[in-house]
Design an enzyme around this catalytic site. Structure first.
Site, mmCIF file in Angstrom:
data_model
loop_
_atom_site.group_PDB
_atom_site.id
_atom_site.type_symbol
_atom_site.label_atom_id
_atom_site.label_comp_id
_atom_site.label_asym_id
_atom_site.label_seq_id
_atom_site.Cartn_x
_atom_site.Cartn_y
_atom_site.Cartn_z
ATOM 1 N N GLU A 245 -3.262 -5.959 -0.174
ATOM 2 C CA GLU A 245 -2.596 -5.181 0.795
ATOM 3 C C GLU A 245 -2.739 -3.572 0.708
ATOM 4 O O GLU A 245 -3.143 -2.798 1.356
ATOM 5 C CB GLU A 245 -1.101 -5.394 1.146
ATOM 6 C CG GLU A 245 -0.460 -5.048 2.366
ATOM 7 C CD GLU A 245 0.706 -5.567 2.701
ATOM 8 O OE1 GLU A 245 0.800 -6.787 2.642
ATOM 9 O OE2 GLU A 245 1.523 -4.796 2.922
ATOM 10 N N ASP A 246 -2.582 -3.471 -0.777
ATOM 11 C CA ASP A 246 -2.534 -2.063 -1.293
ATOM 12 C C ASP A 246 -3.520 -1.596 -2.043
ATOM 13 O O ASP A 246 -3.347 -0.367 -2.480
ATOM 14 C CB ASP A 246 -1.104 -1.739 -1.796
ATOM 15 C CG ASP A 246 0.128 -1.860 -0.939
ATOM 16 O OD1 ASP A 246 -0.050 -1.766 0.409
ATOM 17 O OD2 ASP A 246 1.067 -2.252 -1.417
#
Ligand code: MN
Length: 733
Positions: A86-87
């Site tokens: 996600e990051d």
């Protein structure tokens, strides 16, 4: 990952915590996973200023507290990696390559679809919960990671911007804490709720903490006395048991105060707990308690014989002491105590890889099956509605006439009960008796009621029933039934309409021929065609005229004549019927690329016949096209015709993605006219033009592409008016 580990102090802390609590895991693999994660997050920092990877380590520590020696290597790795996709620039494929399919699928389950575009935030949230809970229903470890992640975020909420902190605290209070509760993980639930309260009502929290402190010092000596009496009594009857105090839980006290009670009226504010070594000893200990003190009859509850649907087991009794004070005593075994604190986590066994077996699901009141079931039967708003209701329901116990115990939600009616017994019973309900008395169907049931359902073979569900039921189970069944009946009615009507017309025209088509025609009209099967005929979105003529060669009518010759004379027709008529007459020059708009099955509209163009657009194409909106140039058109495509559609795709940049996309499209027998891709910052964007016979096929293509690993989104591309150099249809209009 060479050149020394990043943040060696965090790495050391993780490794020693693992060595101490979960000695059986593969430490080399975890160390490698730490290095991978730390390097992926690089110089990213948490709002607290800590390196980002400290969060991943803390999530692991929470899981260690939860599962201890039952924690497995896969789960530790997935917990470390949970934010990597996600990051950071790392893709799921890279995770899979390094750490295997199982770790990757856990990471996928906790990764939000933040990059996908949604119309509304609610829809995005619903979709994320839907995905997360579906993954959870397959592997409990997904929810362990998600709850640990959220708990650590709650512990570090003070560093966030106030509005963001508030939003996270609300979501935690409304969904994650209730979810932890539903799964029996009381320890996590308590901490989440107290942390949320601290952010959402700081004044009340501080006041409560103060007054509870005072109360405690007032009550301490008294409780110590009662505890000592209990210990003596237990010893005297030869029972091995421990008597301890109970942890306070601000949020539940806050809740009771909000209900209008005062601190003095909350007599379970500080209670006592007796822990024994066997189930039998629990009942013996209960005898001791009731010998020493007078029990308050209506406050006794046996959650050992009837466990709550979050696996909780205990005996609860409230007793009166000599000076008239009430004390609540809970009695349970050490094992029940462990389950009361960690719920499903206490049932987690590595060898099952986190799957929920039937027995556990049953003990959870069918919660996991329910969650998987809503995936199919609900839209986004319904889903969140179902989830909230299912998570916030308090329980109610009632009996069948044969004295079988049934569990329902508080506020349930006889109708809920009927659907719980069986869908067939629910659908045929006409009345009910509660404790022998006839009651209306909206009657609210109470604990201990004996419920008898009266059915009739003629009865059937009604829209109004949705207002009479409380449980998501009954609601889902009624909605499903109503939807099915509407569909059945349409199908029956449509079948009759078509059969009558075919008979009149003396046409006897084979089922295969009819199916082909249905598909050409954008219906995936015959039932859908029949339903559309009944609703009027497909006309009978569109079906029957396929069987009879038609001669041009006078009107058609009139329309066609001048156009042909002008020599502007590019393509002989085909694919659509215009206002009931065939054979007019048509062309399909290139801006929106309609496909059989799309709602369409015709626009009379100057010199080029009729241009067919999708009804939602911006080029056809009122301010662009005067009403007198609009004509009604219907689909009339031959099964052999193909229509071009532009698809836009976005995904993570990985080797072979283009080839994979091309392969799945071709496997569906669909031709690709052009394809192109560009990549930038680990993201690849592509445009494909495919040729499909109807919308059902187009949907198959889109679904197949969407399922490919690495694909984040794929959609039909609408070309905005005059957005590019190509001569668009805005000019044709
Ligand atoms: Mn996280």
């Amino acid at each position: 990952m060479t050149g020394g580990a990043r943040h060696p102090e965090l790495r050391a802390a993780l490794m020693s915590a693992v060595a101490e609590k979960a000695p059986k895991v593969d430490r080399d693999r975890i160390a490698a996973c730490y290095d991978f994660t730390a390097s992926a997050h690089g110089d990213q920092k948490r709002e607290s200023g800590q390196p980002y990877v400290s969060h991943s380590v803390e999530v692991c520590r929470i899981l260690l507290d939860l599962l201890e020696s039952r924690l497995d290597t896969t789960l530790v790795c997935a917990a470390l990696l949970h934010d990597v996709v996600e990051d950071t620039g790392i893709t799921l494929e890279q995770v899979e390559k390094q750490f295997g399919r199982e770790v990757a699928s856990l990471v996928e389950g906790v990764t939000k679809l933040s990059r996908v575009h949604f119309e509304r935030r609610e829809a995005q949230e619903a979709e994320n919960f839907r995905r997360m809970l579906l993954s959870m229903s397959r592997d409990l470890r997904v929810i362990f990671i998600k709850l640990a992640d959220r708990l650590h975020n709650m512990r570090t909420l003070e560093y966030l911007r106030p509005d963001k902190a508030k939003r996270i605290a609300e979501e935690t209070r409304d969904i994650y804490a209730p979810l932890a509760h539903r799964l029996g993980m009381a320890g996590i639930k308590r901490e989440m709720e107290d942390l949320a309260l601290k952010v959402l009502d700081p004044g009340a929290y501080a006041e409560l903490a103060g007054s509870i402190q005072i109360k405690r010092s007032e009550r301490e000596a008294f409780l110590e006395q009662v505890g000592e009496l209990l210990r003596e009594g237990l010893r005297a009857s030869g029972l091995k048991a421990e008597v301890i105090g109970r942890p306070k839980h601000f949020f539940s006290i806050y809740h009771k105060l909000q209900d209008g009670r005062t601190l003095d009226q909350i007599y379970d504010l500080f209670g006592l707990r007796i822990l024994t070594h066997s189930r039998n000893d629990c009942y013996r200990a209960l005898g001791v308690v009731h010998d020493l003190f007078t029990p308050v009859a209506e406050r006794f509850k046996d959650y050992i014989a009837t466990p709550k649907s979050n696996l909780y087991q205990s005996l609860h009794t409230t007793v009166l002491t000599e000076n008239g004070e009430m004390v609540e005593v809970q009695i349970r075994t050490w094992e029940m105590h462990r389950i009361a604190e960690t719920g499903v986590a206490a049932h987690y066994l590595y060898k099952q890889g986190g799957t929920v077996d039937e027995e556990l699901d049953q003990r959870l009141g069918g919660f996991v099956t329910q969650i998987a079931g809503w995936q199919r039967e609900t839209d986004d708003d319904e889903y969140m509605d179902f989830l909230r209701t299912a998570l916030h329901q308090e329980e109610l116990f009632v009996y069948t006439p044969r004295r079988e115990l049934k569990r329902l939600a508080k506020g349930s009616t006889p109708l809920d009960f009927a659907f719980l017994i069986h869908s067939e019973v629910g659908q045929r309900t006409v009345g009910a008796r509660v404790n022998g008395e006839l009651v209306p169907l909206r009657h609210e049931l109470r604990n201990g009621d004996m419920v008898e359902i009266i059915t009739s073979p003629q009865a059937q569900p009604h829209e109004d029933w949705l207002k009479l039921v409380r449980t998501t189970h009954a609601k889902a069944k009624i909605r499903h039934w109503l939807r099915q009946r509407r569909l059945d009615d349409s199908v029956a009507l449509g079948t009759e309409m078509l059969d009558r017309e075919l008979k009149r025209l003396r046409i006897k088509p084979t089922p295969e021929a009819l199916l082909e025609i249905a598909k050409g009209l954008g219906c995936e099967d015959l039932a859908t065609l029949h339903a559309r005929l009944a609703e009027g979105s497909v006309s009978i003529g569109q079906v029957t005229h396929k069987f009879e060669p038609r001669k041009d009518t006078f009107a058609e010759r009139l329309v066609k004549g001048p156009l042909e004379a002008l020599g502007v027709g590019r393509k002989p008529a085909g694919g659509v019927l215009i206002q009931g007459i065939g054979n007019v020059m048509v062309q399909f708009a290139r801006c929106c690329q309609p496909v059989p099955g799309d709602p369409i509209v015709g626009i009379v163009t100057i010199g080029r016949g009729v241009s067919v657009h999708r009804q939602d194409c911006p080029n056809t909106f009122g301010h662009r096209v005067p009403a007198e140039r609009r004509v009604t058109v219907d689909w009339d495509a031959r099964p052999t015709e193909r229509f071009p559609v532009r698809l836009a795709l976005q995904g993570s940049d990985r080797a072979g993605l283009l080839a994979d996309v091309a392969k799945v499209i071709q496997n569906l027998g669909v031709n690709i006219r052009t394809a192109g891709m560009q990549s930038e910052d680990h993201t690849v964007r592509g445009v494909f033009v495919v040729e499909v016979p109807h919308i059902a096929k187009l949907r198959e293509v889109i679904d197949a592409i969407r399922r490919l690993p690495g694909v984040q989104r794929v959609e039909r591309r609408q070309r905005t008016p005059r957005s590019d150099g190509e001569r668009g249809d805005a000019e044709d209009v």
